[in-house]
Design a protein around this motif. Structure first.
Motif, PDB file in Angstrom:
ATOM      1  N   ILE A 103       0.844  -1.189   0.000  1.00  0.00           N
ATOM      2  CA  ILE A 103       0.000   0.000   0.000  1.00  0.00           C
ATOM      3  C   ILE A 103       0.882   1.243   0.000  1.00  0.00           C
ATOM      4  N   ASN A 104       0.540   2.191  -0.851  1.00  0.00           N
ATOM      5  CA  ASN A 104       1.307   3.436  -0.974  1.00  0.00           C
ATOM      6  C   ASN A 104       2.791   3.174  -1.219  1.00  0.00           C
ATOM      7  N   GLY A 105       3.062   2.148  -2.072  1.00  0.00           N
ATOM      8  CA  GLY A 105       4.431   1.854  -2.471  1.00  0.00           C
ATOM      9  C   GLY A 105       5.260   1.112  -1.442  1.00  0.00           C
ATOM     10  N   LYS A 106       4.632   0.624  -0.360  1.00  0.00           N
ATOM     11  CA  LYS A 106       5.387  -0.065   0.685  1.00  0.00           C
ATOM     12  C   LYS A 106       4.634  -1.313   1.134  1.00  0.00           C
ATOM     13  N   THR A 107       5.387  -2.382   1.384  1.00  0.00           N
ATOM     14  CA  THR A 107       4.783  -3.621   1.871  1.00  0.00           C
ATOM     15  C   THR A 107       4.778  -3.631   3.395  1.00  0.00           C
ATOM     16  N   ARG A 108       3.603  -3.908   3.959  1.00  0.00           N
ATOM     17  CA  ARG A 108       3.465  -3.973   5.418  1.00  0.00           C
ATOM     18  C   ARG A 108       2.761  -5.285   5.786  1.00  0.00           C
ATOM     19  N   SER A 109       3.233  -5.891   6.863  1.00  0.00           N
ATOM     20  CA  SER A 109       2.606  -7.111   7.393  1.00  0.00           C
ATOM     21  C   SER A 109       2.005  -6.798   8.758  1.00  0.00           C
ATOM     22  N   VAL A 110       0.731  -7.099   8.893  1.00  0.00           N
ATOM     23  CA  VAL A 110      -0.019  -6.721  10.104  1.00  0.00           C
ATOM     24  C   VAL A 110      -0.689  -7.948  10.710  1.00  0.00           C
ATOM     25  N   LEU A 111      -0.687  -8.008  12.046  1.00  0.00           N
ATOM     26  CA  LEU A 111      -1.401  -9.043  12.785  1.00  0.00           C
ATOM     27  C   LEU A 111      -2.486  -8.393  13.623  1.00  0.00           C
ATOM     28  N   MET A 112      -3.596  -9.088  13.799  1.00  0.00           N
ATOM     29  CA  MET A 112      -4.695  -8.573  14.617  1.00  0.00           C
ATOM     30  C   MET A 112      -5.335  -9.746  15.348  1.00  0.00           C
ATOM     31  N   GLY A 113      -5.411  -9.632  16.685  1.00  0.00           N
ATOM     32  CA  GLY A 113      -6.012 -10.726  17.427  1.00  0.00           C
ATOM     33  C   GLY A 113      -5.955 -10.519  18.928  1.00  0.00           C
ATOM     34  N   ALA A 114      -6.105 -11.610  19.661  1.00  0.00           N
ATOM     35  CA  ALA A 114      -6.137 -11.559  21.123  1.00  0.00           C
ATOM     36  C   ALA A 114      -4.787 -11.072  21.655  1.00  0.00           C
ATOM     37  N   PRO A 115      -4.780 -10.091  22.559  1.00  0.00           N
ATOM     38  CA  PRO A 115      -3.517  -9.544  23.076  1.00  0.00           C
ATOM     39  C   PRO A 115      -2.605 -10.612  23.663  1.00  0.00           C
ATOM     40  N   GLU A 116      -3.170 -11.626  24.351  1.00  0.00           N
ATOM     41  CA  GLU A 116      -2.347 -12.655  24.985  1.00  0.00           C
ATOM     42  C   GLU A 116      -1.559 -13.472  23.968  1.00  0.00           C
ATOM     43  N   PHE A 117      -2.012 -13.488  22.713  1.00  0.00           N
ATOM     44  CA  PHE A 117      -1.342 -14.254  21.681  1.00  0.00           C
ATOM     45  C   PHE A 117      -0.470 -13.370  20.794  1.00  0.00           C
ATOM     46  N   VAL A 118      -0.992 -12.213  20.429  1.00  0.00           N
ATOM     47  CA  VAL A 118      -0.240 -11.317  19.549  1.00  0.00           C
ATOM     48  C   VAL A 118       0.981 -10.734  20.264  1.00  0.00           C
ATOM     49  N   ASP A 119       0.891 -10.568  21.594  1.00  0.00           N
ATOM     50  CA  ASP A 119       2.015  -9.923  22.296  1.00  0.00           C
ATOM     51  C   ASP A 119       3.261 -10.803  22.338  1.00  0.00           C
ATOM     52  N   LYS A 120       3.125 -12.106  21.998  1.00  0.00           N
ATOM     53  CA  LYS A 120       4.319 -12.951  21.899  1.00  0.00           C
ATOM     54  C   LYS A 120       5.156 -12.541  20.696  1.00  0.00           C
ATOM     55  N   VAL A 121       4.462 -12.042  19.680  1.00  0.00           N
ATOM     56  CA  VAL A 121       5.158 -11.566  18.482  1.00  0.00           C
ATOM     57  C   VAL A 121       5.586 -10.120  18.651  1.00  0.00           C
TER      58      VAL A 121
END
Length: 505
Positions: A103-121
């Protein structure tokens, strides 16, 4: 039941509703409304304004039409042109979804989910943890959004390789009337357990709001996974709220409650609930839920409301009460008939009834009561249990039936001695006495079962009395009906002692 928005898919479900003593429910869609509302997106870094648009893109590409995704989509706008490069679909095991997008000339990787699981990443700071705890203690649903530094692939996500961007704050209002539903179930001996994929603080808050007993007894799916087998049963028995659980854990929890001797129900709507609903003694699905879940359920709530379940239980209770009353009348007729038969065999006298006499008596003893209690189902004062069917029916009515049988036998024997030349009159009189006892029992049995004496019960009695008069008058007043039933003038002469015996019995 179907007219009351409770569709039984198996006949045994009516009985199962009465046996229920543990009911496992999901939070979202059961205790709370199935409508999720987007409240806000709190950015951790105000400079990263692009995050809001990324959230909208992830929701559009990975939500699959679920209520959470729809709430985020409706609240966010995506104005830029983007190209999806990789998708991480949501799964109950990961508790997150993700997207690599250019998007807008740049590649971005996004995660969305439960804080207890995403915060490990994407590790959170103590300040962030405190904010999440504050929100969940208010009953909010919270999702953590994080951006990966490695944009190459979402398939090999490594811990600590992401940066938290912000929190999506969502709300679920309580279902209207759910407090009354919970109160009704608990007062009727049903223990409610909440099995949810949400944050334990959020689930605890909702459980407290709706009035579930012992909401402080909470365990998470991660803690369950570490629990040794030796402590599993006791922990599960004493726990009220199971949060952040996986589908296979739901199934094991249901299996455990059943093994511990509880008649267990499960209410759910998602595909993830299908295994647990199938395993439960009583599976309850929402009509708007997944097709697979509806197919394996014993009951489908057509209006998608958990509040319909008590209504179904009340109707099921009335149906079973009617069955018990009718069964008692049937057992009475059967037992007193056997007593009379044995007595006539022992004393070597002719059995008093012809088949047409039995047909006449059955109208009053079985047919009309069955119609009456079907049209005007009785309202019991307490919750019935099919476990006590024989105790409540056969064993309760047996002494009364024996008294009836002995009394009818004595009346018949005395009438034979008093009127030896009038066997038809003796038989007619014996039929009337036996019918009288049957009619009397129709009014006695509801008192034995402590049925409510409400408008329905009064209408039932009126219906029965009118029906009795409608059948009796033609049976004796019209010659063809009298001949059909083989009735003649009753042998009443010199029988006042028998009248005293009947009243005494």
């Amino acid at each position: 039941l179907a007219q009351s928005s409770v569709l039984p898919q198996k006949l045994g479900a009516i009985e199962a509703m009465a046996l229920l003593n543990i009911l496992c429910v999901d939070k979202t869609g059961t205790l709370t409304s199935d409508t999720v509302e987007f409240e806000s997106f709190e950015l951790f870094n105000a400079k990263k304004t692009y995050a809001t648009e990324l959230v909208g893109i992830v929701a559009r590409e990975t939500s699959g039409g679920n209520s959470t995704g729809d709430a985020i989509i409706n609240a966010t706008t995506v104005s830029s042109v983007y190209e999806v490069q990789d998708v991480l679909a949501f799964s109950s095991a990961r508790k997150m979804s993700g997207l690599s997008v250019r998007i807008n000339g740049k590649t971005r990787s996004v995660l969305m989910g439960a804080p207890e699981f995403v915060d490990k990443v994407a590790p959170l700071s103590n300040t962030h943890y405190k904010r999440i705890e504050e929100l969940t203690n208010q009953g909010k649903r919270v999702l953590l959004v994080a951006e990966l530094t490695d944009t190459e692939s979402l398939k090999k996500i490594q811990d600590g390789t992401g940066e938290p961007l912000g929190l999506i704050i969502l709300t679920n209002e309580l279902r209207e009337g759910v407090e009354k539903t919970v109160d009704y179930l608990q007062k009727n001996g049903v223990s409610i357990r909440v099995i949810s994929g949400d944050n334990p603080n959020t689930v605890r808050y909702v459980a407290q709001r709706v009035g579930i007993h012992h909401p402080g007894k909470v365990i998470t799916g991660a803690e369950l996974a570490l629990l040794p087998d030796s402590k599993w049963d006791d922990t599960v028995r004493k726990t009220t709220i199971f949060a952040r659980v996986l589908p296979e854990q739901k199934e094991r929890l249901i299996e455990t409650f059943k093994r511990l001797g509880y008649f267990t129900g499960m209410v759910g709507d998602g595909v993830n609930d299908a295994l647990a609903i199938k395993k439960a003694d009583l599976g309850v699905a929402m009509y708007a839920g997944a097709t697979a879940t509806r197919r394996v359920a014993d009951i489908v709530l057509m209006n998608n409301s958990f509040n319909s379940l008590p209504l179904g239980m009340k109707l099921g209770n009335r149906i079973m009460q009617a069955i018990e009353i009718i069964a008692s009348l049937f057992f009475h007729k059967l037992i007193y008939g056997v007593v009379l038969l044995l007595a006539t065999l022992i004393f070597g006298i002719v059995y008093p009834f012809e088949p047409r006499h039995i047909t006449f008596m059955n109208i009053f003893l079985v047919t009309l009561p069955t119609v009456m209690w079907t049209l005007f189902a009785p309202v019991p004062r307490h919750r019935l249990s099919p476990k006590y069917f024989w105790k409540d029916t056969l064993f309760a009515i047996a002494p009364i039936a024996v008294i009836t049988g002995i009394t009818v036998t004595i009346v018949y024997a005395v009438l034979r001695m008093l009127h030896p030349l009038d066997p038809s009159g003796v038989s007619t009189t014996t039929v009337l006495v036996a019918t009288f006892f049957g009619i009397y029992l129709v009014f006695l049995v509801p008192r034995m079962f402590d049925v409510k004496n409400n408008r329905t019960a009064r209408l039932a009695r009126i219906f029965y009395i009118i029906s009795v008069v409608t059948v009796v008058i033609p049976s004796f007043g019209l010659s063809f009906a009298r001949d059909f039933f083989d009735f003649t003038t009753p042998a009443w002469q010199n029988t006042w002692p028998l009248a005293l015996l009947i009243v005494g019995a």
